[in-house]
Design an enzyme around this catalytic site. Structure first.
Site, short mmCIF file in Angstrom:
data_model
loop_
_atom_site.label_atom_id
_atom_site.label_comp_id
_atom_site.label_asym_id
_atom_site.label_seq_id
_atom_site.Cartn_x
_atom_site.Cartn_y
_atom_site.Cartn_z
N ASP A 100 0.86 -1.18 0.00
CA ASP A 100 0.00 0.00 0.00
C ASP A 100 0.90 1.24 0.00
O ASP A 100 1.79 1.35 -0.85
CB ASP A 100 -0.96 -0.06 1.20
N HIS A 303 -7.13 -6.05 -1.44
CA HIS A 303 -6.05 -5.09 -1.21
C HIS A 303 -5.05 -5.53 -0.15
O HIS A 303 -3.88 -5.16 -0.22
CB HIS A 303 -6.65 -3.75 -0.80
#
Length: 329
Positions: A100, A303
């Protein structure tokens, strides 16, 4: 649990989690996480013959807190990463791994300090070079000017999101982890974000019961405790530095990210595929990372790559790390 240590990185004191011996693998988390997002990788990296080091980025967990948005610029965080490497691996190159926000942090650390970082791995976010525009301008054009909701616009004004997240981090974390995971129907995701710019992030966002098994109640409890201690100002301020970061990075636009590189992402991760706008993100990345040695996409994964699919990530990561021994570290 690994060993914890406070490291003076020069501009900040960072808490790091350490396990194993050997060349340093420095792992950088994203939002809203902590060193704990790498909990499933610590054993695997250590057993591969490396020192696994997962940091709390400044403003998170046990690391130093700061009061100004500019304190959380890419320039400052890259300096922190360099400072940790200099302290824990003086005179020897380290390997970087990021997820991320941790991905652009490690990409830029490797780009700016190629003598210090011998290889770079990332999860979720591809590298597409030094930006030609500030992401603030892109957000304005694609969302703000059209009165469309975008989560980073919601984060932009200091205090707005904090007023919601700080009093009840469990509610925010539960909903945010879930909506970005691979467990959510795409129609549910679209519904949660199909709103105008004045809306709040958590409006219409589902709260699953039970939560998918990859994040246990004990895991959630750990994250909640970390954010109860740190608050959200520092973590959110990463999103408030797009233009400052863009301006800082222009001096490096002639450079190439030349180190051996590793990448893995989930095919249901909007941060990987630009919410469907990028048809072949890995092919795009290869234009900017000529030595991308391993790149895989995990079907059905969202994610939170290394938390949703720890065994698959470790099975890809550790063989690549082992190839670096005697070659670059």
């Amino acid at each position: 649990m690994p060993e914890f240590k406070m490291v003076d990185a020069g501009k900040a004191r960072l808490r790091v989690a350490l396990q194993g011996e050997g060349p340093l693998v420095l792992m950088v988390h994203g939002f809203p996480e902590s060193w704990y997002s790498w909990r499933h990788q610590m054993d695997a990296v250590a057993e591969a013959g490396f020192t696994a080091c997962a940091i709390d980025v400044r403003g998170y967990g046990g690391s130093q807190k700061f009061s100004e948005v500019a304190d959380f610029s890419m320039e400052n965080i890259v300096a922190d990463v360099r400072g940790v490497a200099d302290t824990l691996s003086p005179g020897s190159p380290a390997v970087l791994l990021g997820h991320d926000w941790g991905a652009p942090i490690v990409y830029n650390s490797a780009l700016i300090h190629p003598d210090r970082f011998a290889a770079v791995g990332a999860l979720s976010v591809v590298y597409t070079g030094v930006p030609a525009r500030s992401f603030d301008d892109i957000i304005k054009e694609q969302f703000d000017d059209k009165n469309l909701f975008f989560y980073q616009s919601y984060f932009r004004e200091p205090g707005r999101a904090e007023a919601v997240f700080d009093p009840n981090p469990r509610d925010f974390l539960r909903k945010f982890f879930y909506i970005a995971s691979g467990d959510v129907d795409l129609a549910v995701i679209s519904g949660a974000f199909a709103k105008d710019a004045a809306a709040a992030l958590l409006d219409d966002m589902p709260n699953p019961d039970p939560f998918p098994a990859w994040l246990s109640e004990a895991d959630l409890d750990y994250y909640v405790g970390e954010f109860e201690g740190s608050g959200f100002f520092g973590p959110l301020s990463r999103y408030r530095n797009h233009t400052r970061d863009y301006q800082y990075m222009q001096q490096f636009k002639a450079r190439t990210l030349a180190q051996p590189a590793f990448f893995v992402a989930g095919d249901r991760d909007g941060a990987f595929n630009g919410f469907g706008a990028m048809t072949d993100p890995i092919a795009t990345m290869r234009n900017f990372v000529p030595n991308l040695e391993s790149a895989r996409v995990l079907e059905g994964c969202g994610h939170w790559t290394q938390q949703e699919r720890p065994a698959e990530v470790n099975a890809l990561l550790t063989p690549w790390l082992k190839t670096l021994k005697g070659r670059v570290v």
